[in-house]
Motif scaffolding. Sequence first.
Motif, PDB file in Angstrom:
ATOM      1  N   VAL A  57       1.507   4.410  -1.701  1.00 30.85           N
ATOM      2  CA  VAL A  57       0.446   4.992  -2.520  1.00 30.85           C
ATOM      3  C   VAL A  57       0.697   4.688  -3.995  1.00 30.85           C
ATOM      4  O   VAL A  57      -0.227   4.331  -4.733  1.00 30.85           O
ATOM      5  CB  VAL A  57       0.325   6.512  -2.274  1.00 30.85           C
ATOM      6  CG1 VAL A  57      -0.626   7.148  -3.275  1.00 30.85           C
ATOM      7  CG2 VAL A  57      -0.162   6.782  -0.851  1.00 30.85           C
ATOM      8  N   GLY A  60      -0.411   1.295  -4.807  1.00 31.86           N
ATOM      9  CA  GLY A  60      -1.870   1.233  -4.902  1.00 31.86           C
ATOM     10  C   GLY A  60      -2.360   1.782  -6.227  1.00 31.86           C
ATOM     11  O   GLY A  60      -3.279   1.224  -6.850  1.00 31.86           O
ATOM     12  N   MET A  61      -1.728   2.855  -6.686  1.00 29.84           N
ATOM     13  CA  MET A  61      -2.105   3.428  -7.982  1.00 29.84           C
ATOM     14  C   MET A  61      -1.781   2.452  -9.108  1.00 29.84           C
ATOM     15  O   MET A  61      -2.579   2.256 -10.023  1.00 29.84           O
ATOM     16  CB  MET A  61      -1.370   4.753  -8.191  1.00 29.84           C
ATOM     17  CG  MET A  61      -1.836   5.850  -7.254  1.00 29.84           C
ATOM     18  SD  MET A  61      -0.817   7.325  -7.323  1.00 29.84           S
ATOM     19  CE  MET A  61      -1.224   7.931  -8.939  1.00 29.84           C
ATOM     20  N   CYS A  64      -4.329  -0.290  -9.145  1.00 26.56           N
ATOM     21  CA  CYS A  64      -5.605   0.147  -9.715  1.00 26.56           C
ATOM     22  C   CYS A  64      -5.524   0.253 -11.230  1.00 26.56           C
ATOM     23  O   CYS A  64      -6.444  -0.147 -11.934  1.00 26.56           O
ATOM     24  CB  CYS A  64      -6.012   1.499  -9.132  1.00 26.56           C
ATOM     25  SG  CYS A  64      -6.640   1.376  -7.461  1.00 26.56           S
ATOM     26  N   LEU A  81      -7.370   6.559  -2.853  1.00 25.33           N
ATOM     27  CA  LEU A  81      -5.964   6.842  -3.135  1.00 25.33           C
ATOM     28  C   LEU A  81      -5.654   8.324  -2.937  1.00 25.33           C
ATOM     29  O   LEU A  81      -4.608   8.685  -2.393  1.00 25.33           O
ATOM     30  CB  LEU A  81      -5.606   6.422  -4.563  1.00 25.33           C
ATOM     31  CG  LEU A  81      -5.416   4.938  -4.759  1.00 25.33           C
ATOM     32  CD1 LEU A  81      -5.380   4.598  -6.239  1.00 25.33           C
ATOM     33  CD2 LEU A  81      -4.145   4.477  -4.083  1.00 25.33           C
TER      34      LEU A  81
END
Length: 89
Positions: A57, A60-61, A64, A81
């Motif tokens: 996660v 992914g953050m 982004c 997310l």
Amino acid sequence: MNREETATTEVLNRLHRAQGQLAGVIAMIEAGRDRRAVVTQLAAVSRALDRAGFKIVAGGMRQCLAGQQDGKAPPMTEAELERLFLALA
């Protein structure tokens, strides 16, 4: 090795360790070991899996925030997310 490759390697290492720990838990149960010891080791496996999930996660953050794309899929939305994060809670 870039940051994403390093993070992937770290996640895979955590998952391989968790896999080994889980095999140990299964062996403990098959050997009739004390339930307290089994639960303690099972909790360690659970924490290892949670940490691997949080690492995914976090990647992914980071992706982004950086506005990067891997060319395979568009970056996740904030809502996606959040759902992933909450799935680990």
